[in-house]
Design a protein around this motif. Structure first.
Motif, PDB file in Angstrom:
ATOM      1  N   ALA A 163     -23.007  66.961 -23.251  1.00 42.38           N
ATOM      2  CA  ALA A 163     -22.235  66.322 -24.312  1.00 42.38           C
ATOM      3  C   ALA A 163     -21.637  67.393 -25.210  1.00 42.38           C
ATOM      4  N   TRP A 164     -20.411  67.106 -25.714  1.00 45.06           N
ATOM      5  CA  TRP A 164     -19.636  68.083 -26.456  1.00 45.06           C
ATOM      6  C   TRP A 164     -18.951  67.400 -27.628  1.00 45.06           C
ATOM      7  N   ARG A 165     -18.566  68.208 -28.605  1.00 41.46           N
ATOM      8  CA  ARG A 165     -17.894  67.689 -29.786  1.00 41.46           C
ATOM      9  C   ARG A 165     -16.473  67.261 -29.438  1.00 41.46           C
ATOM     10  N   ARG A 166     -16.170  65.991 -29.650  1.00 39.58           N
ATOM     11  CA  ARG A 166     -14.843  65.479 -29.318  1.00 39.58           C
ATOM     12  C   ARG A 166     -13.759  66.090 -30.204  1.00 39.58           C
ATOM     13  N   SER A 167     -14.113  66.381 -31.451  1.00 44.80           N
ATOM     14  CA  SER A 167     -13.114  66.852 -32.406  1.00 44.80           C
ATOM     15  C   SER A 167     -12.894  68.352 -32.336  1.00 44.80           C
ATOM     16  N   PHE A 168     -13.442  69.016 -31.325  1.00 47.82           N
ATOM     17  CA  PHE A 168     -13.247  70.460 -31.196  1.00 47.82           C
ATOM     18  C   PHE A 168     -11.763  70.767 -31.048  1.00 47.82           C
ATOM     19  N   SER A 169     -11.271  71.659 -31.893  1.00 46.56           N
ATOM     20  CA  SER A 169      -9.834  71.936 -31.946  1.00 46.56           C
ATOM     21  C   SER A 169      -9.465  73.022 -30.947  1.00 46.56           C
TER      22      SER A 169
ATOM     23  N   HIS B 226      -9.019  61.618 -26.447  1.00 49.33           N
ATOM     24  CA  HIS B 226      -8.558  60.294 -26.028  1.00 49.33           C
ATOM     25  C   HIS B 226      -8.953  60.074 -24.565  1.00 49.33           C
ATOM     26  N   PRO B 227     -10.245  59.953 -24.313  1.00 46.38           N
ATOM     27  CA  PRO B 227     -10.701  59.857 -22.922  1.00 46.38           C
ATOM     28  C   PRO B 227     -10.459  58.485 -22.328  1.00 46.38           C
ATOM     29  N   SER B 228     -10.491  58.443 -21.019  1.00 52.45           N
ATOM     30  CA  SER B 228     -10.479  57.184 -20.283  1.00 52.45           C
ATOM     31  C   SER B 228     -11.506  57.307 -19.171  1.00 52.45           C
ATOM     32  N   GLY B 229     -11.658  56.234 -18.440  1.00 52.75           N
ATOM     33  CA  GLY B 229     -12.644  56.262 -17.368  1.00 52.75           C
ATOM     34  C   GLY B 229     -12.288  57.205 -16.242  1.00 52.75           C
TER      35      GLY B 229
ATOM     36  N   VAL C 146     -15.538  67.992 -14.769  1.00 52.90           N
ATOM     37  CA  VAL C 146     -16.455  67.161 -15.551  1.00 52.90           C
ATOM     38  C   VAL C 146     -15.806  65.798 -15.785  1.00 52.90           C
ATOM     39  N   ARG C 147     -16.457  64.761 -15.293  1.00 53.50           N
ATOM     40  CA  ARG C 147     -15.943  63.401 -15.477  1.00 53.50           C
ATOM     41  C   ARG C 147     -16.564  62.810 -16.729  1.00 53.50           C
ATOM     42  N   ILE C 148     -15.739  62.334 -17.645  1.00 54.39           N
ATOM     43  CA  ILE C 148     -16.248  61.748 -18.886  1.00 54.39           C
ATOM     44  C   ILE C 148     -16.820  60.365 -18.581  1.00 54.39           C
ATOM     45  N   ILE C 149     -18.079  60.173 -18.911  1.00 51.91           N
ATOM     46  CA  ILE C 149     -18.765  58.919 -18.576  1.00 51.91           C
ATOM     47  C   ILE C 149     -19.134  58.103 -19.808  1.00 51.91           C
ATOM     48  N   ALA C 150     -19.052  58.711 -20.999  1.00 48.68           N
ATOM     49  CA  ALA C 150     -19.354  57.978 -22.231  1.00 48.68           C
ATOM     50  C   ALA C 150     -18.853  58.803 -23.408  1.00 48.68           C
ATOM     51  N   TRP C 151     -18.576  58.129 -24.526  1.00 49.16           N
ATOM     52  CA  TRP C 151     -18.163  58.858 -25.718  1.00 49.16           C
ATOM     53  C   TRP C 151     -18.418  58.021 -26.953  1.00 49.16           C
ATOM     54  N   SER C 152     -18.427  58.685 -28.101  1.00 53.91           N
ATOM     55  CA  SER C 152     -18.598  57.999 -29.379  1.00 53.91           C
ATOM     56  C   SER C 152     -17.697  58.658 -30.409  1.00 53.91           C
ATOM     57  N   GLU C 153     -16.783  57.891 -30.971  1.00 54.79           N
ATOM     58  CA  GLU C 153     -15.982  58.395 -32.077  1.00 54.79           C
ATOM     59  C   GLU C 153     -16.837  58.541 -33.327  1.00 54.79           C
ATOM     60  N   ALA C 154     -17.688  57.548 -33.576  1.00 52.75           N
ATOM     61  CA  ALA C 154     -18.486  57.544 -34.798  1.00 52.75           C
ATOM     62  C   ALA C 154     -19.414  58.746 -34.858  1.00 52.75           C
ATOM     63  N   GLU C 155     -19.994  59.124 -33.731  1.00 52.71           N
ATOM     64  CA  GLU C 155     -20.938  60.239 -33.708  1.00 52.71           C
ATOM     65  C   GLU C 155     -20.288  61.521 -33.193  1.00 52.71           C
ATOM     66  N   ASP C 156     -19.011  61.473 -32.894  1.00 50.42           N
ATOM     67  CA  ASP C 156     -18.202  62.633 -32.553  1.00 50.42           C
ATOM     68  C   ASP C 156     -18.744  63.399 -31.346  1.00 50.42           C
ATOM     69  N   TRP C 157     -18.882  62.707 -30.209  1.00 47.38           N
ATOM     70  CA  TRP C 157     -19.250  63.398 -28.974  1.00 47.38           C
ATOM     71  C   TRP C 157     -18.707  62.634 -27.777  1.00 47.38           C
TER      72      TRP C 157
ATOM     73  N   THR D  18     -23.709  52.307 -30.069  1.00 48.69           N
ATOM     74  CA  THR D  18     -23.426  53.438 -29.200  1.00 48.69           C
ATOM     75  C   THR D  18     -24.311  53.280 -27.972  1.00 48.69           C
ATOM     76  N   VAL D  19     -23.702  53.354 -26.800  1.00 47.49           N
ATOM     77  CA  VAL D  19     -24.437  53.120 -25.559  1.00 47.49           C
ATOM     78  C   VAL D  19     -24.225  54.307 -24.637  1.00 47.49           C
ATOM     79  N   GLY D  20     -25.302  54.809 -24.063  1.00 43.42           N
ATOM     80  CA  GLY D  20     -25.218  55.952 -23.160  1.00 43.42           C
ATOM     81  C   GLY D  20     -24.705  55.568 -21.793  1.00 43.42           C
ATOM     82  N   ARG D  21     -24.913  56.457 -20.844  1.00 46.23           N
ATOM     83  CA  ARG D  21     -24.411  56.252 -19.487  1.00 46.23           C
ATOM     84  C   ARG D  21     -24.921  54.935 -18.919  1.00 46.23           C
ATOM     85  N   MET D  22     -24.000  54.141 -18.405  1.00 51.53           N
ATOM     86  CA  MET D  22     -24.361  52.857 -17.810  1.00 51.53           C
ATOM     87  C   MET D  22     -24.206  52.929 -16.300  1.00 51.53           C
ATOM     88  N   PRO D  23     -24.954  52.105 -15.577  1.00 54.58           N
ATOM     89  CA  PRO D  23     -24.834  52.101 -14.116  1.00 54.58           C
ATOM     90  C   PRO D  23     -23.520  51.478 -13.661  1.00 54.58           C
ATOM     91  N   LYS D  24     -23.130  51.814 -12.462  1.00 53.77           N
ATOM     92  CA  LYS D  24     -21.917  51.244 -11.865  1.00 53.77           C
ATOM     93  C   LYS D  24     -21.961  49.722 -11.901  1.00 53.77           C
TER      94      LYS D  24
END
Length: 683
Positions: free
Chosen positions: A72-78, A87-90, A117-128, A329-335
């Motif tokens: 997991a990484w900081r989404r707001s990293f400049s 602005h991730p998508s599936g 690296v495939r983005i599988i989850a994110w949170s704007e509120a917690e910035d990751w 906020t929900v972590g990685r979910m199954p297919k």
């Protein structure tokens, strides 16, 4: 519902929720960060979290494993290459870089980078955002000269403000040994876990692996596992339970703490790591809470079945009178898993925010699945995470029992002797451990003559401490006048459903899989339509008849094409032939005849003045086509063919006008003193 809520799971709906991408966000406004000015610095670190796990491929002839790194990484990293994370998508796949390039060392002098690296989850509120990359690695040998292959993941730098570890490098280790295991455990957590400091009592939260709920090899937990790591003051980790405790103290720390831990399989000794952030908030800081029903739900593992929907209602609210609304906020979910939009503002327990989790497991998802989540408000403050633990199993076959008077009749067993004229009820009961399943009970072929099955009745019952789906059908059987001697094996089946059969479900399960049994080629049955068979021999006693209300000797005699005199002569307990018989009493409708070697039904019928039809009426097991065949050839055969240890018998109703006065045995044994035959005047 929820007014100010923004649901960002909508992008998953067009893809049948085939991606493990999950977040219900909080506000229509972007919440820049909860970590202050440090998060906006271009040069600041952006690493938040990582874990590693592995599994062997199906190729038994190679030492190939799939090694998964979730980070997991900081989404707001400049940074220009980090714009995709904002602005991730599936479908977002990106490279991850840093001050020191993140690198995977497989332990055999080969390396790899985070390039896909495939983005599988994110949170704007917690910035990751949470990304995943899977590496296919083939080793030359199952282990490294008797020791596990040491897979290492390193890089720099962490986000600023994490205690003494801000802007510092990270180092995680996992062990691969194919002689000891075919896969590792997998630690499951959100990248950031919130807890509250207390000067009154210790505060705790739990780390867990996907193996914990299955009760297999226990895990031993330890803090650290990398050079230079020093646990934060007051933070301890229970070796056996994975419980992290923040010890109460007047000077308890508030802010971001760095937690590095390893879970080691107690049997194999193999370890898996987790590097995460613990966000410790002050006692006075308002924060969201779980509703009590959700706490109970998330405390108890759920057994799921392939092809059957799991549904859980998740509820949270903003405690302590704060005005903020909340989401999840929900972590990685199954297919294939889905989240509903959030209903309710969550401003109080009475107006809790409610989200529904739904998932229909696919055939390739057997085993443990854990989904972690928290309740988070618009300020980016969250509750302590809790995890929904699900153990996916193949649907079990139902059981089926046939009973009478509370006694179960064994499979391939037999009823006690049933009586002509009496009514019998046999409950057929199917039990299925899958309470979402439906079970059909049916007869295989013909049922006993005149028998009927009732419509099914269903219920959820407790059997040996387990919830079971119960289906019951009642078999009603009243042996008719011509079923004496009936002895036939009848079988019944209990067949459950095979689960989800829709084309959409089949398409979802087919994503990312090869050759899943039952999915593809037009076959969309998720599980198996299991069938259990139970067989019972129904036996009806010869020569005896249970009287029903209103019956007299005359009308019973008419049924058997005889007269009341014949029946009265066989029933000495009936003191007057014209009296109405007592309902439920038993009368004899003939005489028992012990079958001798080489007796044929035709010969015996002729001797007693009976035609073939009358003989068959009293002996349902003798077919008219068999009238000329001997029933047994030796005394032993005749005994073997009998029941309850008695020689084989037929029921006869003699007609003195048509019967024979002699016997086939008369001449043969006339000169032997023990033989006393019927005399007809012959020498």
């Amino acid at each position: 519902g929820g007014g100010a809520m923004l649901n960002c799971t909508a992008l998953r709906h067009s893809r049948h929720f085939s991606l493990s991408l999950v977040f219900i966000l909080l506000s229509a406004l972007f919440i820049s960060t909860l970590y202050g000015a440090d998060a906006q610095e271009v040069g600041a670190g952006h690493f938040r979290y990582a874990t590693m796990f592995w599994s062997k491929t199906d190729d038994d002839m190679s030492n190939t494993v799939h090694i998964t790194i979730q980070s997991a990484w900081r989404r707001s990293f400049s940074s220009s290459y980090f714009t995709e994370a904002a602005h991730p998508s599936g479908d977002t796949v990106m490279k991850i870089n840093g001050k020191d390039t993140p690198i995977v060392d497989f332990g055999d002098d080969t390396h790899a980078f985070l390039q896909d690296v495939r983005i599988i989850a994110w949170s704007e509120a917690e910035d990751w955002f949470l990304g995943e990359q899977v590496y296919s690695k083939t080793y030359d040998t199952p282990n490294n000269r008797g020791q596990p292959w040491d897979v290492k993941f390193t890089g720099c730098c962490r986000i600023a403000g994490v205690g003494h570890a801000g802007d510092d490098s990270w180092e995680l280790h996992t062990d691969v040994d194919l002689l000891k295991a075919v896969k590792s455990a997998r630690i499951v957590s959100l990248p950031v876990t919130f807890t509250r400091v207390s000067t009154i009592s210790d505060t705790t939260f739990q780390l867990m692996t996907s193996d914990d709920m299955r009760g297999i090899n226990p895990m031993l937990w330890t803090l650290g596992g990398a050079p230079g790591y020093t646990p934060p003051t007051g933070l301890t980790l229970d070796e056996r339970g994975g419980v992290v405790t923040l010890t109460r103290t007047p000077a308890a720390p508030v802010g971001l703490l760095h937690l590095l831990a390893h879970a080691r399989d107690e049997v194999t000794g193999l370890r898996v790591p987790i590097d995460m952030i613990v966000n410790v908030t002050a006692t006075t800081t308002p924060r969201p809470e779980w509703k009590g029903s959700t706490v109970t739900l998330l405390r108890t593992p759920v057994v799921a079945r392939v092809g059957f929907k799991v549904e859980a209602s998740i509820e949270g609210f903003q405690a302590e009178g704060a005005t903020s609304h909340v989401g999840f906020t929900v972590g990685r979910m199954p297919k294939g898993a889905m989240l509903s939009t959030v209903h309710g503002l969550g401003s109080s327990s009475a107006d809790a925010a409610v989200m529904t989790f739904q998932w229909t497991p696919c055939p390739d998802q057997l085993g443990a699945t854990v989904v972690c989540m928290d309740v988070v408000n618009a300020e980016g403050i969250a509750s302590t995470q809790r995890c929904l633990s699900m153990l996916v199993q193949q649907d079990e076959a139902p059981s089926l029992s046939v009973s009478y008077n509370g006694q179960h009749l064994p499979h391939n067993g037999a009823t006690d002797m049933l009586y002509i004229g009496k009514h019998y009820s046999f409950p057929l009961v199917a039990l299925d451990s899958n309470t979402h399943d439906t079970v059909d009970i049916a007869a295989v072929g013909d049922m006993p003559p005149g028998a009927m099955l009732s419509e099914p009745e269903t219920a959820v019952v407790i059997d040996n401490g387990r919830e079971m789906a119960q289906t019951t059908r009642m078999l009603s059987f009243s042996p008719k006048h011509d079923t004496g001697g009936y002895s036939v094996l009848h079988c019944f089946t209990a067949t459950d459903s095979c689960g989800e059969t829709g084309a959409e479900y089949a398409a979802t399960c087919a994503e990312g899989t090869v050759g899943i049994d039952g999915m593809g080629g037009g076959v969309t049955c998720a599980g198996h339509a299991d069938t259990t068979t139970h067989c019972v021999t129904f036996r009806v006693k010869r020569c005896e008849f249970v009287v029903r209300a209103g019956q007299e000797l005359q009308n019973i005699a008419a049924v058997y094409r005889t007269d009341w005199l014949q029946l009265w002569s066989h029933n000495q307990h009936i003191l007057h032939p014209d009296l109405e018989l007592h309902p439920g009493s038993t009368i004899h409708i003939g005489h028992s005849y012990y079958v001798q070697p080489y007796d044929t039904p035709a010969d015996v019928a002729a001797r007693f003045g009976m035609d073939a039809h009358s003989f068959h009426t009293l002996n349902a097991d003798v077919m008219q086509a068999d009238m000329g065949a001997s029933a047994c050839d030796t005394i032993h055969d005749c005994q073997e063919k009998g029941q309850n240890g008695e020689t084989y018998q037929w029921c006869v109703l003699p007609n003195s006008c048509e019967g024979q006065s002699g016997s086939i045995y008369q001449q043969a044994f006339a000169d032997q003193g023990w033989f006393a035959s019927a005399k007809d005047g012959a020498p």
